[in-house]
Scaffold this active site. Structure first.
Site, PDB file in Angstrom:
ATOM      1  CB  CYS A  31      50.886  28.764 -32.078  1.00  0.00           C
ATOM      2  SG  CYS A  31      51.259  30.285 -31.194  1.00  0.00           S
ATOM      3  CG  HIS A  81      47.296  27.227 -29.214  1.00  0.00           C
ATOM      4  ND1 HIS A  81      48.432  26.491 -29.445  1.00  0.00           N
ATOM      5  CD2 HIS A  81      47.702  28.504 -29.031  1.00  0.00           C
ATOM      6  CE1 HIS A  81      49.488  27.279 -29.400  1.00  0.00           C
ATOM      7  NE2 HIS A  81      49.079  28.512 -29.150  1.00  0.00           N
ATOM      8  CD  GLU A 108      47.503  23.103 -29.613  1.00  0.00           C
ATOM      9  OE1 GLU A 108      46.642  23.589 -30.364  1.00  0.00           O
ATOM     10  OE2 GLU A 108      48.537  23.720 -29.279  1.00  0.00           O
TER      11      GLU A 108
END
Lengths: 93, 222
Positions: free
Chosen positions: B86, B194, B196
Site C-alpha cells: 500500500c 494488504h 498482512e
C-alpha cells in the site's frame, strides 16, 4: 517582505521562485475531471477540460536568477515532481 | 530469519506487518526512518502501509527520501528481499526501486474492502506458495492505487512475467488491472492490497499467510 506581484518577487536578499507541477499530457487526471463535472453542475457551460496541478513557492537566498532556476530544476527532479507522471515549469521573477 | 519493518511518521500497518512476519517465523525489528542502517543479517525489509508524512506532496514521496532509504537501496542492490504494501508500494515507486506510479483512483473515491486477486505469477519467492492460476482475497484501503506506467514499462512487466497480482475486476483504473509488481530480479514486491491484514485467522482472512510463509521458507534456506 513586500509582495508586488502574484507571480514571483525579488528583493534585495531573497528570491521567490515558483515551481508549477502538472500531470503530463495524456495522463488521465480524475480530479480534474471531477472538477469539470462539478463546474457543469453549477451551470458553467463550455468547460471542455480541467487539469489540476500544484504550485510550490520557494523563498531562496540565491539572488542570481540563472543559478536559482537551475537549483529549482534540480529540486523538481529530486523531489518536487514525480517525472514519471508529472511535468514542471520553473517560474522566475 | 530476520525481517526489518520500516516505520515512518504516519505508518499505520507497521504492527500488522510485524505480526505477519512473526507468525511466519521471522524475528522482526522495527526501524525508525531516521536510522541510516538496517539491523545486521536482515533477510527482508518491509515497507508498511499508512499515510507516511500525511501523504504530503505525493503519497510516499517524503518517506522515499528518508535517511533509512539509502540502506534499503543498498540491501536491494545486494540482492536482498523487500516488500512494500500500500503506502509502502507508493514509497518503493517513489524511490525508483520499482517502475511506474500510483495515481488517484479513477473513481476518485477511497476504496476500503476485501477484493479478489488473481495470482498472476507463481514464479517468485513471494508467490510460489500459491497454486498456479489461483486467486487470493486481501483487503484494500487506498485512495492512490491507480497503477500507471509507460507503454514500454508495461510491455516489460508483461514479457518478463513481473505482474505478481491483478484485481479480478477493475476497482481503481490500474493499467492491466495491476495490483502488484516485481522488480527485475524478482526480489522486490510492491502491491496495493494488504496480505498482512489477511494473515491471521483472527482477522477472518488467511490468504496472505501463504505469502509470508513462502518468504520464511526462502529465508530459512539462505
Amino acid at each position: 517582505m513586500t509582495v508586488t506581484s502574484s507571480e514571483c518577487v525579488e528583493n534585495g536578499n531573497s528570491m521567490k521562485v515558483r515551481a508549477a507541477i502538472m500531470l503530463k499530457t495524456g495522463v488521465l487526471d480524475p480530479q480534474g475531471e471531477a472538477i469539470r463535472h462539478a463546474l457543469g453542475t453549477l451551470g458553467f457551460e463550455g468547460v471542455e477540460g480541467v487539469r489540476q496541478g500544484k504550485i510550490i513557492e520557494l523563498d531562496l537566498a540565491e539572488t542570481d536568477a540563472k543559478k536559482a532556476e537551475a537549483e529549482v530544476q534540480r529540486m523538481c527532479e529530486a523531489l518536487l515532481a514525480n517525472t514519471v507522471i508529472e511535468s514542471y515549469e520553473v517560474e522566475l521573477p | 530469519m530476520k525481517a526489518a519493518v520500516l516505520v515512518f511518521p504516519g505508518s499505520n500497518c507497521d504492527r500488522d506487518l510485524e505480526r505477519a512476519f512473526r507468525n511466519a517465523g521471522f524475528k522482526v525489528e522495527m526501524v525508525w526512518h531516521k536510522d541510516t542502517e538496517l539491523p545486521a543479517d536482515v533477510d527482508i525489509v518491509g515497507v508498511p502501509g499508512g499515510f507516511s508524512f500525511g501523504d504530503y506532496l505525493r503519497s510516499g514521496a517524503i518517506a522515499a527520501r528518508s535517511p533509512i532509504v539509502g540502506a534499503l537501496k543498498t540491501h536491494v542492490e545486494n540482492g536482498g528481499h523487500a516488500i512494500g504494501i500500500c503506502n509502502g508500494f507508493q514509497v518503493l515507486l517513489e524511490t525508483g526501486l520499482l517502475p511506474g506510479a500510483l495515481m488517484r483512483n479513477a473513481g476518485i473515491r477511497f476504496i476500503c474492502k476485501s477484493v479478489e486477486l488473481e495470482v498472476a505469477t507463481t514464479s517468485s519467492d513471494f508467490t510460489n506458495g500459491y497454486a498456479h492460476g489461483s486467486t487470493a482475497t486481501f483487503p484494500v484501503a487506498h485512495h492512490d492505487g491507480n497503477y500507471q506506467a509507460t507503454e514500454e514499462i508495461r510491455t516489460a512487466l508483461l514479457s518478463e512475467d513481473r505482474i505478481a497480482f491483478r484485481y479480478r475486476s477493475d476497482i481503481n483504473g490500474s493499467a492491466d488491472r495491476i495490483a502488484g509488481i516485481l522488480s527485475k530480479n524478482r526480489r522486490v514486491l510492491g502491491l496495493m492490497p494488504h496480505p498482512e491484514r489477511a494473515a491471521d485467522p483472527v482477522l477472518g482472512l488467511t490468504d496472505g499467510a501463504v505469502l509470508f510463509n513462502a518468504l520464511a521458507a526462502v529465508a530459512a534456506d539462505a
